[in-house]
Design a protein around this motif. Structure first.
Motif, PDB file in Angstrom:
ATOM      1  N   ARG A 703      26.971   0.847 -20.806  1.00 41.97           N
ATOM      2  CA  ARG A 703      27.268  -0.531 -21.226  1.00 41.97           C
ATOM      3  C   ARG A 703      26.055  -1.441 -21.007  1.00 41.97           C
ATOM      4  O   ARG A 703      25.757  -2.317 -21.841  1.00 41.97           O
ATOM      5  CB  ARG A 703      28.467  -1.063 -20.450  1.00 41.97           C
ATOM      6  CG  ARG A 703      29.764  -0.313 -20.754  1.00 41.97           C
ATOM      7  CD  ARG A 703      30.870  -0.736 -19.814  1.00 41.97           C
ATOM      8  NE  ARG A 703      31.415  -2.039 -20.139  1.00 41.97           N
ATOM      9  CZ  ARG A 703      32.121  -2.780 -19.297  1.00 41.97           C
ATOM     10  NH1 ARG A 703      32.356  -2.356 -18.072  1.00 41.97           N
ATOM     11  NH2 ARG A 703      32.601  -3.948 -19.671  1.00 41.97           N
ATOM     12  N   ALA A 704      25.327  -1.205 -19.891  1.00 46.17           N
ATOM     13  CA  ALA A 704      24.131  -2.014 -19.634  1.00 46.17           C
ATOM     14  C   ALA A 704      23.058  -1.747 -20.691  1.00 46.17           C
ATOM     15  O   ALA A 704      22.366  -2.674 -21.149  1.00 46.17           O
ATOM     16  CB  ALA A 704      23.595  -1.713 -18.239  1.00 46.17           C
ATOM     17  N   LEU A 705      22.898  -0.491 -21.086  1.00 44.85           N
ATOM     18  CA  LEU A 705      21.931  -0.154 -22.137  1.00 44.85           C
ATOM     19  C   LEU A 705      22.344  -0.781 -23.463  1.00 44.85           C
ATOM     20  O   LEU A 705      21.492  -1.214 -24.264  1.00 44.85           O
ATOM     21  CB  LEU A 705      21.813   1.363 -22.274  1.00 44.85           C
ATOM     22  CG  LEU A 705      21.013   2.060 -21.173  1.00 44.85           C
ATOM     23  CD1 LEU A 705      21.262   3.573 -21.198  1.00 44.85           C
ATOM     24  CD2 LEU A 705      19.515   1.771 -21.331  1.00 44.85           C
ATOM     25  N   ALA A 706      23.651  -0.834 -23.712  1.00 44.55           N
ATOM     26  CA  ALA A 706      24.143  -1.493 -24.929  1.00 44.55           C
ATOM     27  C   ALA A 706      23.794  -2.983 -24.901  1.00 44.55           C
ATOM     28  O   ALA A 706      23.384  -3.558 -25.929  1.00 44.55           O
ATOM     29  CB  ALA A 706      25.651  -1.294 -25.053  1.00 44.55           C
ATOM     30  N   ASP A 707      23.928  -3.607 -23.744  1.00 48.31           N
ATOM     31  CA  ASP A 707      23.589  -5.033 -23.620  1.00 48.31           C
ATOM     32  C   ASP A 707      22.102  -5.256 -23.905  1.00 48.31           C
ATOM     33  O   ASP A 707      21.723  -6.229 -24.569  1.00 48.31           O
ATOM     34  CB  ASP A 707      23.932  -5.543 -22.221  1.00 48.31           C
ATOM     35  CG  ASP A 707      25.445  -5.600 -21.980  1.00 48.31           C
ATOM     36  OD1 ASP A 707      26.207  -5.619 -22.971  1.00 48.31           O
ATOM     37  OD2 ASP A 707      25.848  -5.610 -20.795  1.00 48.31           O
ATOM     38  N   ARG A 712      17.841  -7.123 -27.873  1.00 49.40           N
ATOM     39  CA  ARG A 712      16.682  -6.875 -28.740  1.00 49.40           C
ATOM     40  C   ARG A 712      17.048  -7.003 -30.213  1.00 49.40           C
ATOM     41  O   ARG A 712      16.173  -6.910 -31.080  1.00 49.40           O
ATOM     42  CB  ARG A 712      16.127  -5.458 -28.510  1.00 49.40           C
ATOM     43  CG  ARG A 712      15.424  -5.249 -27.197  1.00 49.40           C
ATOM     44  CD  ARG A 712      14.613  -3.947 -27.236  1.00 49.40           C
ATOM     45  NE  ARG A 712      15.449  -2.810 -27.605  1.00 49.40           N
ATOM     46  CZ  ARG A 712      16.129  -2.060 -26.742  1.00 49.40           C
ATOM     47  NH1 ARG A 712      16.081  -2.345 -25.448  1.00 49.40           N
ATOM     48  NH2 ARG A 712      16.874  -1.053 -27.153  1.00 49.40           N
ATOM     49  N   GLY A 713      18.327  -7.139 -30.502  1.00 47.21           N
ATOM     50  CA  GLY A 713      18.763  -7.181 -31.888  1.00 47.21           C
ATOM     51  C   GLY A 713      18.906  -5.811 -32.514  1.00 47.21           C
ATOM     52  O   GLY A 713      19.036  -5.694 -33.741  1.00 47.21           O
ATOM     53  N   ASP A 714      18.917  -4.754 -31.679  1.00 43.89           N
ATOM     54  CA  ASP A 714      19.049  -3.380 -32.185  1.00 43.89           C
ATOM     55  C   ASP A 714      20.535  -3.015 -32.173  1.00 43.89           C
ATOM     56  O   ASP A 714      21.049  -2.385 -31.248  1.00 43.89           O
ATOM     57  CB  ASP A 714      18.249  -2.418 -31.304  1.00 43.89           C
ATOM     58  CG  ASP A 714      18.175  -1.011 -31.889  1.00 43.89           C
ATOM     59  OD1 ASP A 714      18.974  -0.713 -32.802  1.00 43.89           O
ATOM     60  OD2 ASP A 714      17.340  -0.209 -31.414  1.00 43.89           O
ATOM     61  N   HIS A 715      21.243  -3.423 -33.247  1.00 41.79           N
ATOM     62  CA  HIS A 715      22.693  -3.259 -33.273  1.00 41.79           C
ATOM     63  C   HIS A 715      23.100  -1.788 -33.381  1.00 41.79           C
ATOM     64  O   HIS A 715      24.153  -1.387 -32.872  1.00 41.79           O
ATOM     65  CB  HIS A 715      23.270  -4.072 -34.431  1.00 41.79           C
ATOM     66  CG  HIS A 715      22.974  -5.535 -34.324  1.00 41.79           C
ATOM     67  ND1 HIS A 715      23.426  -6.330 -33.282  1.00 41.79           N
ATOM     68  CD2 HIS A 715      22.215  -6.358 -35.114  1.00 41.79           C
ATOM     69  CE1 HIS A 715      23.002  -7.564 -33.430  1.00 41.79           C
ATOM     70  NE2 HIS A 715      22.258  -7.615 -34.533  1.00 41.79           N
ATOM     71  N   CYS A 718      22.914  -0.392 -29.909  1.00 42.81           N
ATOM     72  CA  CYS A 718      24.003  -0.990 -29.123  1.00 42.81           C
ATOM     73  C   CYS A 718      25.310  -0.255 -29.394  1.00 42.81           C
ATOM     74  O   CYS A 718      26.031   0.120 -28.463  1.00 42.81           O
ATOM     75  CB  CYS A 718      24.138  -2.469 -29.478  1.00 42.81           C
ATOM     76  SG  CYS A 718      25.536  -3.286 -28.664  1.00 42.81           S
ATOM     77  N   ARG A 719      25.613  -0.024 -30.673  1.00 45.80           N
ATOM     78  CA  ARG A 719      26.862   0.653 -31.013  1.00 45.80           C
ATOM     79  C   ARG A 719      26.842   2.117 -30.522  1.00 45.80           C
ATOM     80  O   ARG A 719      27.871   2.640 -30.082  1.00 45.80           O
ATOM     81  CB  ARG A 719      27.089   0.605 -32.527  1.00 45.80           C
ATOM     82  CG  ARG A 719      27.365  -0.810 -33.034  1.00 45.80           C
ATOM     83  CD  ARG A 719      27.652  -0.818 -34.533  1.00 45.80           C
ATOM     84  NE  ARG A 719      28.889  -0.127 -34.843  1.00 45.80           N
ATOM     85  CZ  ARG A 719      30.099  -0.677 -34.744  1.00 45.80           C
ATOM     86  NH1 ARG A 719      30.241  -1.925 -34.325  1.00 45.80           N
ATOM     87  NH2 ARG A 719      31.183   0.026 -35.054  1.00 45.80           N
ATOM     88  N   VAL A 744      35.548  -2.010 -24.598  1.00 45.32           N
ATOM     89  CA  VAL A 744      34.512  -1.435 -25.463  1.00 45.32           C
ATOM     90  C   VAL A 744      35.001  -1.356 -26.901  1.00 45.32           C
ATOM     91  O   VAL A 744      34.264  -1.654 -27.856  1.00 45.32           O
ATOM     92  CB  VAL A 744      34.094  -0.039 -24.946  1.00 45.32           C
ATOM     93  CG1 VAL A 744      33.181   0.661 -25.954  1.00 45.32           C
ATOM     94  CG2 VAL A 744      33.381  -0.159 -23.600  1.00 45.32           C
ATOM     95  N   ARG A 745      36.261  -0.987 -27.091  1.00 46.96           N
ATOM     96  CA  ARG A 745      36.813  -0.919 -28.462  1.00 46.96           C
ATOM     97  C   ARG A 745      36.795  -2.300 -29.112  1.00 46.96           C
ATOM     98  O   ARG A 745      36.523  -2.438 -30.319  1.00 46.96           O
ATOM     99  CB  ARG A 745      38.236  -0.364 -28.425  1.00 46.96           C
ATOM    100  CG  ARG A 745      38.318   1.122 -28.092  1.00 46.96           C
ATOM    101  CD  ARG A 745      39.728   1.667 -28.330  1.00 46.96           C
ATOM    102  NE  ARG A 745      39.816   3.058 -27.910  1.00 46.96           N
ATOM    103  CZ  ARG A 745      40.261   3.449 -26.713  1.00 46.96           C
ATOM    104  NH1 ARG A 745      40.665   2.534 -25.821  1.00 46.96           N
ATOM    105  NH2 ARG A 745      40.306   4.725 -26.400  1.00 46.96           N
TER     106      ARG A 745
END
Length: 751
Positions: A703-707, A712-715, A718-719, A744-745
Motif C-alpha cells: 500500500r505504501a508503494l502504491a501511495d 509520481r502520477g504513475d497510475h 499504483c494499481r 483497497v477495493r
C-alpha cells in the motif's frame, strides 16, 4: 608376466638354447620360439609338463608356469552382456545421468537410502552408454552372489574348469582378461569398499557401484547421492504408471499420495502398481490406507518399503539400532549427537558414532547443524517405538525444555521472568543459542503439548518464560499457541502472571487484537494484586496501556502507562516504559512531547546498550523517535535516526524490526519528497517481510508503494501494487486484512 616371458627367463637361467631345450623336452624349436615371442600364449598341458620337466623347475615355479599357461588358454571370445532390462519410466534423474555420462572410465558410486532408485539409475545409464564400451556391459548383484569373482569370470566366458580354485588366482585371471578392454561393469548392492577394490574393472573400463553406504574410503571415486524425487517428478512417475488422465482427474489427491510416499521412487512405484492393478480404485482409497497403515500399505508383490529399510538397519551395531528406534520419538526431523545421547542413554561420542553409522547406510542425512531424517524413514522409525521407550521420551522432552531455557536467558529477562535461571549453559554465545532457538521455534507447540502429557509442567513453564525476549525479537503467531498452552502448566501465581503478560503482548503486538489482549492482561493484573506477586506488574500495565491505546482509550492508556513506569524496578525497564509513553503521546497528537521523551530515553539507552535486550530496546526507541520526527516535519532528522536504528537492528540480527525500520525510513524519505530513496527502502522492507512470512507487513508495504506511485502520477504502478496488496489480503485472510481489502477495493474502483 606371460607364459612365454617366464619360459624365456627360466631357459636362460638354466643356460639352455632353444635347440637344447627342444632336445630335452621333445617340443619343437619353432613352438618354443613362438611361445617366447608371445605368438603362442596357451600351450597344451602335455607341452607345458614336458617343458617343466626339461627345465627341472621347483614346485613353486612349476605352479606359476602352469597358471600362466592356463591363463593364456582363456580369453574373452567377444563382447559380453548381462544387463537386466531398464525401467522405461525413470524420471527426475537427468542431472545424475549427465554426471555419469561425463565419466569415460573409473569409478562412480551411486549411494542413497533404500528405495531411491539406485539400481534403476545404474542400469539405465549402462544401457544409454552401451556404444562407448564395445567389449560389453556386465551386471553383478552382490546381495545375491556368494562367489562374485567366479560369477564375473563365468560372465566373461571362462569355462568352469579353467577358473582357479583360490581367490588370488581368480583375481589375476580377472585382471588379465580385462587388460586393454573397454567394458562397463555395474556392481549392485555393494556393502564394503573391499568388494569394490576386488571387483572393479580395469583402467579403461567404467564401474558403476550402487550402495546404501557412501563408501567414502574409495580413492578416486565420483560420488552421486540419490534422494527423493522433486514433487513434480514424483507426480510424473505416478502418472507414468497409472495414466496421466487418472492423475489429472484428481490432482490434489495425487499430490497427497506423493507426499505420503515421501517422494520415494520405490514407494511411488508400489503405490502406482497397486492402483494400476485396481483401475476402479479412486486415488483417495489408497491414500486412506496409507494414512491408516503407513508402511504396511506400501507393499506390492515382492516390492516392500519396510523390508528395504530393515535390510539397511539389520547389520548395524546395537547402539546404532537403538538410536534409530528412538529417533522415532523426535519432535521434528533433526537430531544432534547431544540429543541422540539423551535418547539412547549413552555418551555423546557413542551417539555420534551411531549417527554416522546411520548416515553411512543413508537412513540419515548429515549437514553442518546435525542430522536429519525425512519421509518414510521417519515413519519406519515411528513404527519401532514401544512402551519401553517411555523414559527416553520423557528424558528427551526435559532436555529440550531445559536447553530452551539455556538459550532463552541469553537474550535477557524483565520483571519476574528474571526468576528463571538456566541449570546449565551449553551455548558459548548468543549467536549459537539463537540458531538453536531458530531451529526449534516452530516445534515448540508440539514440544510443550508432549511434555504436558508427560506431566513436565514446571519444565514447560520455565522454558516458555525464558523465551520472552527471544519472542519479541522473532515475533510470530506461533507464540499465541505457545503461551496459551503454557497457561495449563503454570502452577505458581507469578508464573501465570508472566505467561499471561506474554500472551497479552502477542495478542496486541503480533495478532493486532487489543480487546482480547486487554482481557488477558486485566486478569493478570488482578491476580498480581490478589496474590501480592507484583514483580511483573509493571510490564503487565505497560502492555495493557498499549492495548488501551489500540482501542482508542488514550486517557486510560496514559494513566496506566504512568502507573507502569512507577512499577518498574530496573532502570532499563523504566527507560523502555518511558519510551512507550512517548508512543502514546504521539497517538494523542502530542508529537513534540513524544520527540522529547524519545530523545531523552535514547540518550540514556545509548550509554549502556550492548546485550540483545538492550539493543532491541534502543532500536525501538529510535524507531519511535523517527516516526515522531516525521510528525513534527523533521524528515531529514528522522532519516538519520532511523539509519541509526537500522544499524542497531542489524547488529542485533532482528529481521522483523529491521524491515519495520526500513519501512519507516521510506516514509521519512517520502516526507522529504525523495520518492526514489523511499521506493528503495520500501522494496527492501517488503523483501524482509516476505522473507519472515509477515503478511501484515507485506500488505502495508504494498500500500505504501502504491501511495508513492500515485504521488509520481504513475497510475499503472499504483494499481499494480494495490492489486498485489489485495491478493496478499486474500492469502492471509484475517479480520484485519478483510478490512484492508475492502478499502483497497474502493481505491481500485475509484471510490
Amino acid at each position: 608376466m606371460t607364459f612365454g616371458a617366464r619360459l624365456l627367463r627360466h631357459r636362460k637361467n638354466a643356460g639352455l638354447s632353444q635347440e637344447e631345450l627342444s632336445g630335452r623336452s621333445g617340443v619343437s624349436v619353432r613352438a618354443i620360439s613362438d611361445m617366447e615371442r608371445g605368438r603362442a600364449r596357451s600351450p597344451q598341458r602335455r607341452t607345458t609338463e614336458a617343458l617343466l620337466d626339461a627345465l627341472d623347475l621347483g614346485e613353486r615355479d612349476r605352479a606359476e608356469l602352469r597358471r600362466l599357461a592356463r591363463a593364456g588358454r582363456v580369453a574373452m571370445a567377444g563382447p559380453v552382456w548381462s544387463l537386466p532390462l531398464y525401467v522405461a519410466d525413470l524420471v527426475g534423474r537427468d542431472a545424475e545421468l549427465d554426471a555419469i555420462a561425463r565419466k569415460s572410465n573409473g569409478l562412480v558410486v551411486l549411494h542413497g537410502a533404500a528405495g531411491t532408485g539406485k539400481t534403476s539409475l545404474a542400469v539405465r545409464a549402462a544401457h544409454l552408454l552401451e556404444g562407448r564400451y564395445p567389449d560389453g556391459q556386465l551386471f553383478l548383484d552382490l546381495e545375491g552372489s556368494a562367489q562374485p569373482l567366479q560369477r564375473l569370470l563365468k560372465d566373461l566366458g571362462v569355462p568352469a574348469e579353467h577358473v582357479p580354485e583360490d581367490e588370488h588366482g581368480q583375481k589375476r585371471l580377472y585382471r588379465s582378461l580385462l587388460a586393454g578392454k573397454r567394458l562397463l561393469l555395474v556392481l549392485d548392492g555393494v556393502n564394503t569398499e573391499e568388494e569394490v577394490r576386488t571387483l572393479t574393472a580395469g583402467p579403461g573400463c567404467l564401474t558403476l557401484v550402487t550402495s546404501r553406504r557412501r563408501l567414502a574410503g574409495l580413492a578416486g571415486a565420483t560420488w552421486i547421492r540419490l534422494g527423493g524425487l522433486t514433487e513434480p517428478c514424483a507426480v510424473e512417475l505416478l502418472a507414468s504408471i497409472i495414466g496421466a488422465g487418472r492423475v489429472d482427474a484428481d490432482r490434489e489427491t495425487a499430490l497427497r499420495l506423493v507426499r505420503l510416499c515421501g517422494s520415494s521412487p520405490l514407494a511411488l512405484r508400489i503405490a502406482g502398481n497397486r492402483l494400476a492393478s485396481r483401475p476402479r480404485w479412486p486415488l483417495g482409497h489408497l491414500v486412506e490406507q496409507i494414512e491408516e497403515r503407513r508402511l504396511a500399505a506400501l507393499t506390492a508383490g515382492d516390492l516392500d518399503v519396510r523390508g528395504a529399510f530393515e535390510v539397511s538397519l539389520a547389520h548395524l551395531p546395537a547402539t546404532a539400532r537403538l538410536v534409530f528406534r528412538r529417533l522415532g520419538l523426535l519432535v521434528g526431523t533433526r537430531v544432534t549427537p547431544d540429543l541422540a545421547a539423551v535418547l539412547a542413554g549413552s555418551t555423546v561420542a557413542e551417539a555420534e558414532r551411531a549417527l554416522e553409522e546411520l548416515t553411512d547406510v543413508s537412513l540419515l542425512d548429515a549437514d553442518d547443524h546435525g542430522y536429519a531424517m525425512h519421509g518414510l524413514v521417519r515413519t519406519f522409525a515411528d513404527g519401532l517405538i514401544d512402551a519401553t521407550d517411555d523414559d527416553a521420551d520423557r528424558a528427551m522432552l526435559a532436555w529440550l525444555l531445559e536447553t530452551t531455557v539455556a538459550a532463552g536467558v541469553l537474550f535477557g529477562q524483565t520483571g519476574d521472568a528474571r526468576r528463571v535461571h538456566a541449570e546449565y549453559q551449553p551455548f558459548p554465545d548468543v549467536a549459537t543459542g539463537r540458531r538453536w532457538l531458530d531451529d526449534h521455534r516452530d516445534l515448540l507447540p508440539e514440544i510443550v503439548e508432549r511434555a504436558q502429557a508427560r506431566r513436565l509442567h514446571e519444565e514447560v513453564t520455565r522454558a516458555v518464560i525464558a523465551l520472552s525476549h527471544y519472542a519479541a525479537i522473532e515475533p510470530g503467531l506461533v507464540w499465541e499457541r505457545v503461551y496459551r498452552l503454557a497457561l495449563r502448566s503454570a502452577r505458581a501465581p507469578w508464573q501465570e502472571i508472566v505467561v499471561r503478560g506474554q500472551l497479552g503482548w502477542v495478542l496486541f503486538d503480533v495478532a493486532h487484537r487489543p480487546g482480547p489482549a486487554l482481557d488477558v492482561l486485566t486478569g493478570a493484573a488482578a491476580l498480581a494484586e490478589r496474590t501480592g506477586e507484583t514483580g511483573h506488574l509493571g510490564w503487565i500495565r505497560l502492555i495493557a496501556s498499549a492495548a488501551h491505546s489500540g482501542l482508542g482509550q488514550f486517557d486510560e492508556a496514559e494513566r496506566v502507562c504512568l502507573e507502569a513506569i512507577e512499577s518498574m524496578h530496573e532502570p532499563m525497564d523504566e527507560h523502555y516504559a518511558r519510551s512507550v509513553l512517548g508512543v502514546l503521546w504521539r497517538s494523542m497528537n502530542r508529537p513534540i512531547a513524544a520527540v522529547t521523551a524519545h530523545e531523552e530515553v535514547a540518550k540514556e539507552q545509548r550509554a549502556y546498550a550492548s546485550t540483545i535486550y538492550e539493543l532491541s530496546a534502543l532500536g525501538r526507541t529510535l524507531g519511535w523517535l523517527g516516526l515522531a520526527l516525521i510528525d513534527v516535519d523533521r524528515p531529514d532528522d528522522a532519516v538519520e535516526v532511523l539509519t541509526e536504528a537500522e544499524s542497531v537492528y542489524d547488529r542485533a540480527r532482528m529481521a522483523s524490526w529491521l524491515a519495520t525500520t526500513l519501512w519507516h525510513r521510506g516514509l521519512a524519505h517520502r516526507a522529504a519528497e525523495r520518492l526514489a530513496e523511499s521506493d528503495d527502502d520500501l522494496h527492501r522492507a517488503l523483501a524482509g517481510f516476505r522473507a519472515i512470512g509477515d503478511g501484515a507487513g507485506e500488505i502495508e508495504l504494498l500500500r505504501a508503494l502504491a501511495d508513492n506511485a500515485e504521488s509520481r502520477g504513475d497510475h499503472s504502478a499504483c494499481r499494480r501494487h494495490l492489486r498485489d496488496s489485495l491478493a496478499a489480503c486474500e492469502r492471509w485472510d484475517t479480520d484485519a486484512t478483510r478490512e484492508i481489502a475492502a478499502e483497497v477495493r474502493r481505491r481500485l474502483s475509484g471510490g
